[in-house]
Design an enzyme around this catalytic site. Structure first.
Site, PDB file in Angstrom:
ATOM      1  N   TYR A 156       0.836  -1.212   0.000  1.00 56.85           N
ATOM      2  CA  TYR A 156       0.000   0.000   0.000  1.00 56.85           C
ATOM      3  C   TYR A 156       0.870   1.260   0.000  1.00 56.85           C
ATOM      4  CZ  TYR A 156      -3.830   3.085   1.592  1.00 56.85           C
ATOM      5  OH  TYR A 156      -4.766   4.101   1.719  1.00 56.85           O
ATOM      6  N   LYS A 160       1.120   4.174  -2.876  1.00 59.04           N
ATOM      7  CA  LYS A 160       0.787   5.576  -2.588  1.00 59.04           C
ATOM      8  C   LYS A 160       1.989   6.496  -2.853  1.00 59.04           C
ATOM      9  CE  LYS A 160      -3.497   4.907  -1.515  1.00 59.04           C
ATOM     10  NZ  LYS A 160      -4.544   5.356  -2.462  1.00 59.04           N
TER      11      LYS A 160
END
Ligand code: NAI
Length: 248
Positions: A156, A160
């Site tokens: 994740y 990002k």
């Protein structure tokens, strides 16, 4: 006149959560809304109704943002239905957390595809239209963990961080064509995504936040509206953290 009157905005993954709040806020400022989600189920239909009640044009499209061909098709359809594409919010995202040692290839690939490749897909499909219009505002939904990292979220966090690099690169490539690109990095925002976390984790997070509360989807939507509008006409390639002061 609203801040976004006459503009058309695409918001991905907006049947619920932060995407929905952004779509509603944009609509309240006069934008016409094309939003996408994996399926347009009851959530999506409610989102459509709530936006329509604000008096703008709205349509929800079922499409997998991680799929390149799906995205080309949906963007062409939106262009046909709405006439222009002025604002793009790459919001669709998922988590599949785990420590590196235990993370499967499937967990890694899914998160990179939905959180990062999706933004490439939409930017690739929308920018030729924005270039012809000589204007556009692109907003990538990143996260504070894309700036600072987070143990247990390497997939994740990497996705990002990628959203930030992508926004900055597009800002450099397409600034001369009137296109701005920025990223928003929310901290702990109360949505279905964070509802999964244990009370213990939530209490630990709250201790680190100077404003002593989790954020709301509306806190993020306000910043997205600023970045979408001409109020930010000289801002490009930036990352704005919306995190109650958690990371300075
Ligand atoms: P959510 O899980 O409530 O909503 C995400 C939406 O994206 C859902 O409607 C889901 O169906 C949709 N979606 C998932 N995969 C998709 C795909 N392949 N194609 C199209 N749509 C898809 O999540 P939330 O909290 O509203 O998050 C929105 C964005 O904000 C995400 O990118 C997330 O990573 C980011 N974010 C959220 C934070 C939080 O604390 N909630 C913090 C930082 C960033």
């Amino acid at each position: 006149m609203g801040l976004l009157t006459g503009k058309t905005a695409i918001v991905t993954g907006a049947a619920r959560g932060i995407g929905k709040a952004i779509a509603l806020k944009f609509a309240s400022e006069g934008a016409n809304i094309a939003f996408t989600d994996l399926v347009i189920d009851e959530n999506g239909q409610n989102t459509e109704k709530e936006i329509a009640a604000l008096g703008v044009k709205v349509k929800g499209y079922a499409s997998n943002a991680a799929n390149f061909e799906d995205t080309e098709k949906v963007v062409n359809q939106i262009k046909e239905d709405f006439g222009s594409i002025d604002i793009l919010v790459n919001n669709a995202g998922i988590t599949k957390d785990g420590l590196m040692m235990r993370m499967s290839e499937a967990q890694w690939d899914a998160v990179i595809a939905v959180n990062l490749k999706s933004a490439f897909n939409f930017i690739h499909a929308c920018t030729p239209i924005m270039m012809r219009q000589k204007s556009g505002s692109i907003i990538n939904m990143a996260s504070v963990v894309g700036v600072h990292g987070n143990a247990g979220q390497c997939n994740y966090s990497a996705s990002k961080a990628g959203m930030i690099g992508l926004a900055k690169s597009i800002a450099q490539e397409l600034g001369s064509r009137g296109i701005r690109a920025n990223a928003i990095a929310p901290g702990f925002i109360i949505t279905d995504m964070t509802a999964k976390l244990s009370d213990e984790v939530k209490t630990e997070w709250a201790k680190k936040i100077p404003l002593r509360r989790g954020g709301t989807p509306e806190d993020v939507a306000d910043v997205a509206t600023f970045l979408a509008s001409d109020m930010s006409s000289y801002i490009s390639g930036q990352v704005i953290q919306v995190d109650g002061g958690m990371n300075m």
